[in-house]
Scaffold this active site. Structure first.
Site, PDB file in Angstrom:
ATOM      1  N   SER A 141     -48.693  58.955  -9.498  1.00 55.42           N
ATOM      2  CA  SER A 141     -48.159  58.470  -7.962  1.00 55.42           C
ATOM      3  C   SER A 141     -46.610  58.833  -7.721  1.00 55.42           C
ATOM      4  CB  SER A 141     -48.291  57.078  -7.697  1.00 55.42           C
ATOM      5  OG  SER A 141     -47.548  56.719  -6.521  1.00 55.42           O
ATOM      6  N   TYR A 154     -47.097  48.366 -10.111  1.00 59.79           N
ATOM      7  CA  TYR A 154     -47.657  49.847  -9.841  1.00 59.79           C
ATOM      8  C   TYR A 154     -46.682  50.795  -9.998  1.00 59.79           C
ATOM      9  CZ  TYR A 154     -50.453  53.290  -7.444  1.00 59.79           C
ATOM     10  OH  TYR A 154     -51.218  54.488  -7.049  1.00 59.79           O
TER      11      TYR A 154
END
Lengths: 257, 257
Positions: A141, A154
């Site tokens: 990501s 995250y």
């Protein structure tokens, strides 16, 4: 786009979203598939779509943080196909969306376990069965390359995936296994839409919701993509000839990372 | 889904440093994909044979000897390109090189400055006058280097300027996204080009052959690639459509950067 016939690909978290699109794209190029996720009904649907392309599909219900379940699934997979040529570590998600000061330590830990430890665990378990000259694609990501707010678990977990990919590239080149990160950028998935698991929003509805602009925490020039676009990039990466790029990051983002 | 599928037939590409090496293969690869070409380099002889090659592919070509570090020469070139073709759909800033390798302590300021002039100002000089003539759905592709992302001894001018060039790519992506123009880097990694200091051969194929049986100069994980492989990646990036990646770094390197 090319030919993966005779190849075996595993996509983790392949029941929906990016994982499902990737599985179907790889099957469409001729690969036989293994797919795991936590939801049997979604696996059944994906298996049906994969088999419609003429490819085989081995499925299993797996929580990627459960070591025994991962090992059991991988053993079954190796029993079925005897090897893996393409491993796509896609399972992931952001479970803790509070600022650090208010974060739930259990959710924080679970976010790291799903994204980072899950990627490690599948890689570790299957490595001896991954063909020399094979490919590992870690779905990473942009948030692993740039800090945000209210998603520290995250951010940290995906940053871990990035450096894990690089570590592994340094270790695996003698076996000619190429391992790279794939950065999808914002994609119309249930995770992205922050759906309640009991009521998942259809892809078309998510795309419609963000057709004019991405969510506020993204710059206005980001575009919320269909998961099939990510599947196409994963396929392109899987199709690189042996001796292709390794330790690199291939990104569909539209913001410098 | 459109990823990497834009039809380039009849569109116009400008490739700098196209006389030989990577630039030459980029030019012929884009021409083979149906593009008309404007090419420049410092050496007219090489351009003549390149122009013949492009015409043999039934594409139109404008070839000019240009030093991209020279603002006046570049301005004239861009004017000629616009007069001839009307617009620039793909600008590939490939001209570059390392002109002052060696320890910084011993470096010649002239060679150091020349490295900065060609790699950074050469890129800027092309982009600045070309920008008004790049339409929506156009692209700028800068040929960058892994050396811009990782420090090495004994080539500081090149490392520094390639870092600057990559930052230019990222800044520009942020400035012109609303014109629907994509700006990305392509990193060739270790590639056989005429004149590399790590081979005695001048011929690309001879260099590739030499290193099929010898360890590559930048570490055992690296393979010496043919420039054709870089041109293929440039073509893939050139096929991105509006709304696809911008400000990203597409790399063929075989070690983490």
């Amino acid at each position: 786009m090319g030919n993966l016939s005779g190849k075996v690909a595993l996509v983790t978290g392949g029941g929906r979203g990016i994982g499902r699109s990737t599985a179907i794209a790889l099957a469409g190029a001729g690969a036989d598939l293994a797919v795991c996720s936590r939801t049997q009904a979604e696996l059944d649907e994906v298996a049906e779509q994969v088999k419609a392309t003429g490819s085989d599909c081995f499925t299993g219900v797996v929580d990627v943080t459960d070591r025994a379940a991962v090992e059991r699934f991988c053993a079954g997979l190796v029993d079925h196909y005897s090897r893996v040529d393409i491993l796509v570590n896609n399972a992931g998600g952001g479970l803790e969306r509070a600022v650090v000061a208010e974060a739930d330590p259990d959710l924080w830990r679970r976010t790291v376990e799903v994204n980072l430890f899950g990627t490690f665990l599948f890689t570790r378990t299957l490595l001896e069965h991954i063909s020399d000259g094979g490919k590992i694609i870690n779905v990473s990501s942009g948030m692993g390359l740039k800090a945000g707010m209210q998603a520290s678990a995250y951010n940290v977990a995906k940053a871990g995936v990035h450096i894990f990919t690089e570590c592994l590239a340094n270790e695996l080149w003698p076996r000619r296994i190429d391992i790279n990160n794939l950065v999808p950028g914002p994609v119309a998935t249930s995770t992205f839409n922050r759906d309640d698991p009991s009521a998942r929003t259809p892809t078309a509805d998510i795309l419609a919701r963000f057709a004019e602009a991405p969510p506020a925490h993204f710059p206005e020039f980001e575009r919320v993509k269909h998961p099939d676009e990510v599947g196409k990039l994963a396929l392109w990466m899987a199709l690189r000839p042996e001796g292709g790029p390794t330790g690199q990051t291939f990104s569909l983002a539209r913001r410098p990372l | 889904m459109p990823l990497m599928s834009t039809d380039l037939t009849g569109k116009v590409a400008v490739v700098t440093g196209a006389g030989r090496g990577i630039g030459r293969f980029i030019a012929t690869t884009l021409a083979a994909a149906g593009m008309d070409l404007a090419v420049c380099s410092q050496t007219i002889v090489e351009l003549d044979s390149l122009a013949d090659e492009i015409r043999a592919l039934d594409r139109d070509v404008l070839a000019r000897p240009v030093d991209v570090a020279d603002w006046e020469q570049v301005s004239v070139l861009v004017g000629d390109v616009v007069e001839r073709f009307g617009q620039i759909d793909r600008l590939v800033n490939n001209a570059g090189g390392s002109f002052e390798p060696g320890p910084l302590a011993d470096s010649d300021p002239t060679g150091w400055r020349q490295t900065v002039e060609i790699n950074l100002f050469g890129t800027y000089n092309m982009i600045r006058p070309a920008l008004p003539h790049i339409p929506a759905s156009g692209q700028i592709i800068n040929i960058s280097s892994g050396q811009g992302l990782e420090a090495n001894p004994n080539d500081a001018a090149y490392n520094a300027v390639k870092a600057a060039q990559t930052m230019l790519t990222r800044c520009l992506a942020l400035e012109i996204w609303d014109r629907q123009i994509l700006v990305n880097d392509v990193n060739p990694g270790l590639t056989a080009t005429p004149g590399v200091h790590w081979s005695e051969h001048a011929d690309v194929d001879a260099i590739v052959t030499e290193f099929e049986t010898r360890e590559a100069p930048w570490g055992a994980s690296e393979r010496v690639k043919h420039p054709r492989e870089v041109a293929d990646l440039v073509l893939q990036v050139a096929r991105f459509a509006t709304g696809e990646p911008t400000g990203q770094f597409f790399s063929l390197a075989q070690h983490p950067l």
